[in-house]
Design an enzyme around this catalytic site. Sequence first.
Site, PDB file in Angstrom:
ATOM      1  N   HIS A 144     -56.966  54.212 -88.695  1.00 32.79           N
ATOM      2  CA  HIS A 144     -56.349  55.035 -87.656  1.00 32.79           C
ATOM      3  C   HIS A 144     -56.586  56.528 -87.927  1.00 32.79           C
ATOM      4  CE1 HIS A 144     -53.223  51.904 -86.060  1.00 32.79           C
ATOM      5  NE2 HIS A 144     -54.423  51.383 -86.234  1.00 32.79           N
ATOM      6  N   SER A 154     -58.770  49.512 -83.556  1.00 33.91           N
ATOM      7  CA  SER A 154     -57.785  50.593 -83.581  1.00 33.91           C
ATOM      8  C   SER A 154     -58.389  51.936 -83.976  1.00 33.91           C
ATOM      9  CB  SER A 154     -56.636  50.235 -84.527  1.00 33.91           C
ATOM     10  OG  SER A 154     -55.992  49.052 -84.109  1.00 33.91           O
TER      11      SER A 154
END
Length: 256
Positions: A179, A128
Amino acid sequence: MFVRTESFKEFLKFYPIVSGLVLINLLLWLFISVFQFNFALDLLRAGVGNNFLVSQGEYWRLVTPIFLHGGFSHALFNSFSLVLFGPALEQMLGKMKFITVYLIAGIAGNIGTYIVAPNAFYQHLGASGAIFGIFGVYVFMVLFRKHLIGSANSQMITIIFVLGLFMTFARPNINVLAHVFGLIGGFALAPPLLKNARPFSVWQNRVKHENRSRSGASFDPNRWNKRKFSGKGYGKYIIWGFIIFLVALALVNNFL
């Protein structure tokens, strides 16, 4: 640029880095979760992100989590995101620059997790951070290099970016730091990497590979305009299907 009209064979030929990364993600998931090969389980144990073990000198754990996933949905979701948003950037940057931003953004996410996460035994895995690094490059384009992406694609990136941030903070069991720091890493790398970039065009791929196959023979650049591609007209459904999938996934995880 986010509408995939290439055939499967063309996709593999035009975007070898994206194809290779997706293959690695899915093969490792198969080996670890389905077949449960001993070497794969050992790889999982040795490669999962672990802040305490990183502090003990196992610095490879800042890299290896990028290629490991915690289940089928996790691997599929990240691989699908890579297939959707990676190809255009791979063409615009070139193979080496694309893999550079992917890896450095993923590593930046893992370093951010190591430095900021309060729990010394916090464990994490997934691509991610690297995926958000790709978003970081696109966000930079939207803000500062609009001629590379166009207004329609800028709007799409903005929508996806907002939804991605919403899911980052709304869903449980998400490595928020990966993230955020992955996004920052991609955004920071964008200025030098985009210096000589040109807007995405699937025709560039076809012309380049056609010229290679013909070994310098004459080439008619308009021949592709005479062909009809089966994917044409369905791109918008792919994009909005992805958006609906993001929202549905967020809602499901909030109610489970």
